[in-house]
Design an enzyme around this catalytic site. Sequence first.
Site, short mmCIF file in Angstrom:
data_model
loop_
_atom_site.label_atom_id
_atom_site.label_comp_id
_atom_site.label_asym_id
_atom_site.label_seq_id
_atom_site.Cartn_x
_atom_site.Cartn_y
_atom_site.Cartn_z
N GLU A 209 -11.38 2.78 -14.12
CA GLU A 209 -11.44 3.77 -12.91
C GLU A 209 -12.82 3.91 -12.20
OE1 GLU A 209 -9.04 4.55 -10.95
OE2 GLU A 209 -7.05 4.25 -12.22
N ASP B 234 -9.64 9.04 -4.03
CA ASP B 234 -9.58 9.00 -5.56
C ASP B 234 -11.18 9.76 -5.88
OD1 ASP B 234 -7.08 8.09 -5.41
OD2 ASP B 234 -7.99 5.95 -5.54
#
Length: 148
Positions: free
Chosen positions: A53, A71
């Site tokens: 991520e 994000d």
Amino acid sequence: MKALIVLGLVLLSVTVQGKVFERCELARTLKRLGMDGYRGISLANWMCLAKWESGYNTRATNYNAGDRSTDYGIFQINSRYWCNDGKTPGAVNACHLSCSALLQDNIADAVACAKRVVRDPQGIRAWVAWRNRCQNRDVRQYVQGCGV
């Protein structure tokens, strides 16, 4: 005097970039914060998720043009559902925190929010990177040699 200016610029660049954890440092930190086995999710799975991520970077951000969300942080927690960035339309803020809290070098808020995410029915499957890079794979390498 020049040395002080150079030192100041170096320190400024470090604060702007945020903290990029070393693999074992992050593994120890996540273990200390209660992530190993949380909701049945191994520390190695959390480490794999964070690797893919954010590359273990606390200041990582990624804008999603489709829904105009972003994000944030080491777990890339989304502003549509989990935090408030003041600019995502229809945001829910289920973690009850500012998205900027997810960008801190101290990852306690990011960990607390990640724990909130996995309490939902999707669990760790909420993260696309985990599904694509970690699910049904041997993830032991992410904690190997860390003594955790």
